[in-house]
Write a protein that holds these residues in place. Structure first.
Motif, short mmCIF file in Angstrom:
data_model
loop_
_atom_site.label_atom_id
_atom_site.label_comp_id
_atom_site.label_asym_id
_atom_site.label_seq_id
_atom_site.Cartn_x
_atom_site.Cartn_y
_atom_site.Cartn_z
N LEU A 181 2.40 10.18 13.44
CA LEU A 181 2.77 8.78 13.26
C LEU A 181 4.04 8.43 14.02
O LEU A 181 4.26 7.26 14.35
CB LEU A 181 2.94 8.48 11.76
N GLY A 182 4.87 9.44 14.27
CA GLY A 182 6.08 9.23 15.06
C GLY A 182 7.07 8.28 14.42
O GLY A 182 7.14 8.15 13.19
N TRP A 183 7.83 7.58 15.24
CA TRP A 183 8.91 6.75 14.73
C TRP A 183 8.39 5.50 14.02
O TRP A 183 9.13 4.82 13.29
CB TRP A 183 9.83 6.32 15.87
N ARG A 184 7.09 5.19 14.16
CA ARG A 184 6.53 4.01 13.51
C ARG A 184 5.99 4.31 12.11
O ARG A 184 5.38 3.45 11.49
CB ARG A 184 5.42 3.43 14.37
N LYS A 185 6.21 5.51 11.63
CA LYS A 185 5.67 5.86 10.31
C LYS A 185 6.40 5.08 9.21
O LYS A 185 7.54 4.64 9.38
CB LYS A 185 5.81 7.36 10.08
N PRO A 186 5.76 4.90 8.05
CA PRO A 186 6.40 4.22 6.93
C PRO A 186 7.51 5.07 6.34
O PRO A 186 7.70 6.23 6.74
CB PRO A 186 5.24 4.05 5.93
N LYS A 187 8.26 4.51 5.40
CA LYS A 187 9.30 5.29 4.72
C LYS A 187 8.67 6.52 4.11
O LYS A 187 7.69 6.43 3.38
CB LYS A 187 9.99 4.46 3.65
N TRP A 188 9.24 7.68 4.41
CA TRP A 188 8.63 8.97 4.04
C TRP A 188 9.55 9.69 3.06
O TRP A 188 10.67 10.06 3.39
CB TRP A 188 8.42 9.80 5.30
N ARG A 197 0.85 -1.19 0.00
CA ARG A 197 0.00 0.00 0.00
C ARG A 197 0.88 1.24 0.00
O ARG A 197 1.80 1.35 0.81
CB ARG A 197 -0.95 0.00 1.20
N ILE A 198 0.58 2.16 -0.90
CA ILE A 198 1.36 3.38 -1.08
C ILE A 198 0.44 4.58 -0.85
O ILE A 198 -0.69 4.61 -1.34
CB ILE A 198 1.95 3.47 -2.50
N THR A 245 -3.97 1.47 8.11
CA THR A 245 -3.83 1.01 6.72
C THR A 245 -2.48 0.36 6.47
O THR A 245 -2.32 -0.43 5.55
CB THR A 245 -4.04 2.18 5.75
N ARG A 246 -1.49 0.70 7.27
CA ARG A 246 -0.15 0.11 7.17
C ARG A 246 0.48 0.33 5.79
O ARG A 246 0.84 -0.61 5.07
CB ARG A 246 -0.20 -1.40 7.48
N PHE A 247 0.62 1.59 5.44
CA PHE A 247 1.29 1.93 4.18
C PHE A 247 2.77 1.56 4.29
O PHE A 247 3.39 1.74 5.34
CB PHE A 247 1.16 3.43 3.90
N SER A 248 3.33 1.08 3.17
CA SER A 248 4.75 0.74 3.16
C SER A 248 5.61 1.95 2.79
O SER A 248 6.80 2.00 3.11
CB SER A 248 5.02 -0.40 2.18
N LYS A 249 5.01 2.93 2.12
CA LYS A 249 5.78 4.11 1.72
C LYS A 249 4.82 5.28 1.52
O LYS A 249 3.68 5.10 1.08
CB LYS A 249 6.57 3.84 0.43
N VAL A 250 5.30 6.47 1.84
CA VAL A 250 4.54 7.69 1.63
C VAL A 250 5.34 8.61 0.73
O VAL A 250 6.52 8.90 0.99
CB VAL A 250 4.25 8.42 2.96
N TYR A 251 4.72 9.05 -0.37
CA TYR A 251 5.31 10.06 -1.24
C TYR A 251 4.63 11.39 -0.93
O TYR A 251 3.48 11.61 -1.29
CB TYR A 251 5.11 9.70 -2.71
#
Length: 336
Positions: A103-110, A8-9, A82-88
């Motif tokens: 989201l803090g330190w648990r956020k997806p790759k940003w 999920r992106i 939703t557990r996104f793997s990456k955020v653009y």
């Protein structure tokens, strides 16, 4: 590149229409890089309808106002769930900052386009895309080599009556006046009125486009230009794209709507002191008239109209709507 099936992106675009248009090639690259993924777009209410017509996203959501703590936390919880793997992040604005912090330190790759900039002006919203190569490299994307092309927006609702120029009573050649919200960089209403009168004197219907915030400015123009068709607040972005595609030309002072007009193949005259190196004009017939910064009022409407004439745009035949032409062609075939 791997399709990352079932991943999920999230794409964040909560800027202006101009920035949305300028980001279109990047949307395409994200889709190609994640062909098997579910791609969601977080955008604004104003951009939601245009975004839904784009072929790049599986899900569209408009960000709610985040001033209320409960509303903000609800959005954060939805994204986390939703557990996104990456955020653009193509905006880097308030929505992005609040979401990232929540989201803090648990956020997806940003992956962010902002580069730490905080200037939210229209120009910065477009100029940030000069950092496309760096952004794409950090997001494992191929940097796009093309300019925005929103032809896909013309396919949505194309058979609807309200997507045709005739819906607005436009049954002959017309030109678009695309006016900036920034009074410091636009011409006066009297100048637009003079230009509108020059257009109508040669058989070109002057059409003013923009959102409802320009209603009063449109009234001021119409008071001096009785032939003006004032559509401020009367068309959405998809209708605007259709009107631009069928227009003879546009005249604009760096309005957001100008970027959309360019992206669907409309040519015209741009009245702005800014260099056009960052504008998506490749392959388009655009002439820039450059007043001194803050002196758009010094531009003579007669110069603008003469520029349109020199470009030959005033002679562009009226295309009408494609459906009418197809019907006429069918009638000719049956008649023969």
């Amino acid at each position: 590149m791997a399709s990352q099936k079932n991943s999920r992106i999230l794409v964040i675009m909560t800027d202006s229409l101009a920035s949305f248009v300028a980001s279109e090639p990047i949307f395409d690259e994200i889709r190609q890089a994640h062909s098997g993924a579910t791609i969601s777009l977080l955008t604004t209410k104003a951009l939601e309808r245009l975004a839904r017509s784009a072929p790049y996203f599986d899900q569209i959501a408009a960000s709610p106002p985040l001033h209320d703590k409960a509303t903000r936390q609800n959005l954060i919880n939805q994204v986390r769930k939703t557990r996104f793997s990456k955020v653009y992040d193509l905006s880097g604005g308030e929505v992005s900052r609040r979401l990232s912090a929540g989201l803090g330190w648990r956020k997806p790759k940003w992956v962010s386009m902002s580069g730490g900039r905080t200037d939210r002006s229209l120009r910065s919203g477009v100029d940030r895309l000069g950092d496309v190569a760096k952004f794409c490299a950090s997001g494992d994307l191929t940097a796009p080599s093309r300019y925005p092309a929103l032809g896909w927006s013309l396919d949505t609702r194309k058979d609807s009556a309200n997507m045709q120029p005739s819906w607005y009573g436009l049954n002959s050649a017309y030109g678009l006046l695309l006016v900036s919200h920034d009074s410091r960089q636009r011409m006066d209403a009297s100048q637009y009125a003079q230009l509108a009168n020059l257009m109508s004197a040669e058989g070109i219907i002057p059409v003013l486009l923009g959102d409802a915030a320009l209603n009063d400015f449109g009234d001021d123009i119409a008071a001096e230009a009785p032939d003006l068709v004032d559509l401020t607040g009367k068309s959405d972005h998809l209708q605007l794209a259709s009107l631009a595609r069928n227009a003879s030309f546009f005249v604009s002072d760096l309005a957001d709507e100008m970027y959309l007009a360019l992206s669907v193949g409309c040519d015209g005259v741009l009245v702005t002191p800014y260099e056009d190196r960052d504008l998506p004009v490749s392959g388009r017939h655009v002439v820039r008239i450059a007043p001194a910064p803050g002196r758009a009022g010094d531009v003579d409407p007669r110069q603008i109209w003469q520029t349109v004439r020199n470009m030959g745009l005033h002679k562009k035949p009226f295309a009408g709507n494609a459906r009418e032409h197809e019907d006429q062609a069918r009638i000719r075939r049956y008649a023969s």
